[in-house]
Design a protein around this motif. Structure first.
Motif, short mmCIF file in Angstrom:
data_model
loop_
_atom_site.label_atom_id
_atom_site.label_comp_id
_atom_site.label_asym_id
_atom_site.label_seq_id
_atom_site.Cartn_x
_atom_site.Cartn_y
_atom_site.Cartn_z
N ILE A 2 2.05 5.02 1.01
CA ILE A 2 2.00 5.86 2.21
C ILE A 2 1.64 7.27 1.75
O ILE A 2 2.37 7.88 0.96
CB ILE A 2 3.36 5.89 2.95
CG1 ILE A 2 3.94 4.47 3.09
CG2 ILE A 2 3.22 6.59 4.28
CD1 ILE A 2 3.18 3.55 4.00
N MET A 3 0.53 7.77 2.23
CA MET A 3 0.04 9.07 1.79
C MET A 3 0.94 10.20 2.30
O MET A 3 1.41 10.18 3.44
CB MET A 3 -1.39 9.30 2.28
CG MET A 3 -2.41 8.37 1.65
SD MET A 3 -2.57 8.66 -0.13
CE MET A 3 -2.19 7.07 -0.78
N GLN A 7 12.94 1.25 -1.42
CA GLN A 7 13.40 1.60 -2.76
C GLN A 7 14.73 0.91 -3.08
O GLN A 7 14.96 0.49 -4.21
CB GLN A 7 13.55 3.13 -2.92
CG GLN A 7 12.23 3.90 -2.94
CD GLN A 7 11.31 3.49 -4.08
OE1 GLN A 7 10.61 2.47 -4.00
NE2 GLN A 7 11.30 4.25 -5.16
N ARG A 24 13.85 -2.60 -3.94
CA ARG A 24 13.22 -2.65 -5.27
C ARG A 24 14.26 -2.42 -6.37
O ARG A 24 14.19 -3.04 -7.43
CB ARG A 24 12.11 -1.59 -5.39
CG ARG A 24 10.98 -1.75 -4.39
CD ARG A 24 10.07 -2.90 -4.71
NE ARG A 24 9.18 -2.63 -5.82
CZ ARG A 24 8.60 -3.54 -6.59
NH1 ARG A 24 8.85 -4.82 -6.36
NH2 ARG A 24 7.80 -3.21 -7.57
N ARG A 27 6.03 12.97 -8.52
CA ARG A 27 6.44 12.71 -9.89
C ARG A 27 7.66 13.55 -10.29
O ARG A 27 8.52 13.08 -11.02
CB ARG A 27 5.26 12.99 -10.83
CG ARG A 27 5.57 12.95 -12.32
CD ARG A 27 5.96 11.56 -12.81
NE ARG A 27 4.88 10.59 -12.74
CZ ARG A 27 3.88 10.48 -13.61
NH1 ARG A 27 3.82 11.30 -14.65
NH2 ARG A 27 2.97 9.56 -13.48
N ARG A 51 0.85 -1.19 0.00
CA ARG A 51 0.00 0.00 0.00
C ARG A 51 0.88 1.23 0.00
O ARG A 51 1.99 1.22 0.55
CB ARG A 51 -0.94 -0.01 1.21
CG ARG A 51 -2.11 -0.95 1.03
CD ARG A 51 -3.18 -0.70 2.08
NE ARG A 51 -2.80 -1.26 3.37
CZ ARG A 51 -3.13 -2.50 3.78
NH1 ARG A 51 -3.86 -3.29 3.01
NH2 ARG A 51 -2.76 -2.93 4.97
N GLY A 59 6.37 10.86 -1.78
CA GLY A 59 6.58 10.57 -3.20
C GLY A 59 6.08 11.71 -4.07
O GLY A 59 5.15 12.44 -3.69
C1 LIG Z 1 2.46 11.16 -5.95
C2 LIG Z 1 2.65 9.85 -6.68
C3 LIG Z 1 1.35 9.48 -7.39
C4 LIG Z 1 3.72 10.05 -7.76
O1 LIG Z 1 3.99 8.84 -8.27
P1 LIG Z 1 4.56 8.52 -9.72
O2 LIG Z 1 5.58 9.51 -10.09
O3 LIG Z 1 3.44 8.36 -10.66
O4 LIG Z 1 5.29 7.17 -9.44
P2 LIG Z 1 4.65 5.74 -9.51
O5 LIG Z 1 3.22 5.74 -9.09
O6 LIG Z 1 4.98 5.19 -10.86
O7 LIG Z 1 5.50 5.00 -8.40
C5 LIG Z 1 6.87 4.68 -8.60
C6 LIG Z 1 7.28 3.64 -7.57
O8 LIG Z 1 7.36 4.25 -6.28
C7 LIG Z 1 6.44 3.63 -5.38
N1 LIG Z 1 5.82 4.69 -4.60
C8 LIG Z 1 5.58 5.96 -4.99
N2 LIG Z 1 5.03 6.65 -4.00
C9 LIG Z 1 4.90 5.80 -2.96
C10 LIG Z 1 4.37 5.95 -1.67
N3 LIG Z 1 3.88 7.10 -1.24
N4 LIG Z 1 4.39 4.88 -0.85
C11 LIG Z 1 4.91 3.71 -1.27
N5 LIG Z 1 5.42 3.50 -2.50
C12 LIG Z 1 5.42 4.55 -3.34
C13 LIG Z 1 5.42 2.93 -6.27
O9 LIG Z 1 4.81 1.86 -5.60
C14 LIG Z 1 6.27 2.49 -7.43
O10 LIG Z 1 6.99 1.36 -7.05
P3 LIG Z 1 7.40 0.20 -8.14
O11 LIG Z 1 8.02 0.95 -9.31
O12 LIG Z 1 8.35 -0.62 -7.40
O13 LIG Z 1 6.12 -0.45 -8.51
C15 LIG Z 1 3.06 8.74 -5.70
O14 LIG Z 1 4.30 9.05 -5.12
C16 LIG Z 1 2.02 8.44 -4.65
O15 LIG Z 1 1.11 7.64 -4.90
N6 LIG Z 1 2.11 9.07 -3.42
C17 LIG Z 1 1.13 8.84 -2.40
C18 LIG Z 1 -0.07 9.74 -2.60
C19 LIG Z 1 0.24 11.21 -2.32
O16 LIG Z 1 0.91 11.56 -1.36
N7 LIG Z 1 -0.29 12.06 -3.20
C20 LIG Z 1 -0.08 13.49 -3.12
C21 LIG Z 1 0.91 13.93 -4.15
S1 LIG Z 1 1.40 15.64 -3.97
#
Ligand SMILES: CC(C)(COP(=O)(O)OP(=O)(O)OC[C@H]1O[C@@H](n2cnc3c(N)ncnc32)[C@H](O)[C@@H]1OP(=O)(O)O)[C@@H](O)C(=O)NCCC(=O)NCCS
Length: 379
Positions: free
Chosen positions: A256-257, A304, A307, A262, A254, A260
């Motif tokens: 973690i909100m 990470q 992974r 982009r 799952r 992370g």
């Molecule tokens: C913000 C977000 C969507 C950006 O993600 P992205 O650039 O599209 O990257 P991806 O969704 O392709 O994730 C890349 C990898 O990092 C992991 N990852 C990214 N954010 C993560 C998180 N918050 N917790 C756990 N794993 C995370 C993914 O599982 C993925 O792993 P994998 O490649 O081994 O399958 C993502 O970091 C996320 O879901 N964060 C949590 C929600 C959040 O805080 N949103 C507010 C954003 S301002």
């Protein structure tokens, strides 16, 4: 080139889809720029209206310009009696969905038409007017009453908080909210802004473009995370429980909100600034939030690393994003948890409006291509 040879970028990652003078997210340096100004400096020293003026005119206002812009936004931001009734009728359900429905209904009731071939100055006033309404729409949806009189208010941020809490807020709380609202006012071509520009590029009415953008915020991957961040802090409960909780979540795959991003490859400057605001507020959540942040960062780094080894390629670092500390700050300010996404909306709608304006000043229909991955032709 046949379809097997063609590649595409999932999620349009790394694709540049437009030029904008409004903001720049420097993901490597961890810097956010609004029209040539460091967003963090603006957020800690300026008001929402000053930054709105900056986005609109490309420069900061002088005193007289600011006074007249503030007065204009306050006037435009008042719902008519009919619109209050409409908003109260349509306010059912989750607040962000209600916001989307009410915004759309008001634009429609005002008769806003597709912008193509119309007087640009009139359309730009419609954009400003709809954006300015956001605080009162949230107030009516939340309170199911007419907006309160806020005589003697000091601006957009204070009026918003006043409408939600029912009385004039103190200067510290307003400043904390104002810092948040400025930091999130714009952020390059994020999902909602892109959505707004795509709709605008068809020549659609401004209500449709803004409503499209609001729709994207219902997902926690963009804008919807602060509520779940507080749910997470509640679930963890004590600092000692942080490590096992996080490991269990990662073990169950799952996300973690509040972590992370982009674009950022280093610390999100908005998260750093809001962490300082939360430290200054020194509210009851601060100790737990600090521990949880450190535990999550450590666990995500280990995750990470693992992974990367499994997949044989370097995984990107995952850092705290704006939404983790937003949750702590907004809770202290007194905004109900269910209104965090709507609060984000009252800030980002300003950026959306300016992007729509920019789009229609130099429009080109968004129409990318796709790679066909279906079965071969059978006849
Ligand atoms: C913000 C977000 C969507 C950006 O993600 P992205 O650039 O599209 O990257 P991806 O969704 O392709 O994730 C890349 C990898 O990092 C992991 N990852 C990214 N954010 C993560 C998180 N918050 N917790 C756990 N794993 C995370 C993914 O599982 C993925 O792993 P994998 O490649 O081994 O399958 C993502 O970091 C996320 O879901 N964060 C949590 C929600 C959040 O805080 N949103 C507010 C954003 S301002």
């Amino acid at each position: 080139m046949n379809s097997e040879q063609q590649t595409f970028s999932a999620g349009l990652e790394g694709v540049i889809a437009c030029a904008t003078r409004l903001s720049h997210v420097d993901g490597e340096a961890g810097r956010l720029i609004f029209c040539g100004h460091n967003a963090v400096n603006l957020a800690t020293t300026r008001t929402v209206e000053e930054v709105w003026f900056l986005l609109h005119h490309g420069r900061l206002p002088d005193e007289t310009e600011l006074a007249s812009f503030k007065a204009k936004i306050e006037t435009l931001g008042a719902l008519s009696d009919k619109e209050v009734t409409l908003a109260r009728t349509l306010r059912a359900g989750e607040p962000l969905s209600a916001f989307r429905t009410v915004l759309s209904a008001i634009a429609s009731a005002r008769g806003y038409k597709p912008w193509l071939n119309r007087d640009q100055a009139v359309v730009e006033e419609e954009i400003l007017a709809l954006s300015a309404l956001a605080p009162q729409i949230v107030e009516v949806i939340h309170g199911d009453r007419a907006p309160l009189s806020k005589e003697g208010n000091n601006g957009y941020a204070e009026r918003y908080l006043w409408g939600l809490t029912g009385s004039q807020p103190n200067a510290d709380l307003t400043r904390a909210l104002e810092t948040y609202l400025i930091l999130t006012i714009d952020h390059g071509l994020n999902a909602s802004t892109f959505a707004a520009r795509v709709t605008a590029s068809t020549g659609a009415d401004v209500g449709a473009s803004l409503t499209t953008a609001v729709g994207t915020l219902s997902g926690p991957l963009h804008g919807g995370a602060p509520g779940p961040v507080l749910d997470m802090l509640d679930a963890i409960g004590t600092p000692e429980n942080a490590r096992p909780w996080v490991e269990q979540e990662l073990g169950a795959k799952r996300r973690i909100m509040g972590f992370g991003h982009r674009v950022y490859r280093t610390d999100d400057p908005r998260a750093i600034t809001l962490r300082s605001v939360a430290e200054k507020q020194n509210g009851p959540r601060i100790t737990l939030a600090r521990v949880v942040e450190q535990e999550v960062l450590a666990a995500l780094a280990a995750h990470q690393q693992q992974r990367s080894a499994e997949q044989g390629k370097q995984k990107r670092p995952l850092r705290t994003n704006v939404e983790f500390w937003t949750a702590v700050v907004l809770e202290h300010v007194g905004i109900p948890r269910e209104l965090y996404s709507s609060t984000f909306c009252t800030s980002r709608i300003i950026g959306w409006g300016e992007h729509i304006r920019e789009q229609l000043q130099n429009n080109k229909l968004f129409r990318p291509l796709s790679v066909y991955s279906g079965p071969p032709v059978s006849e």
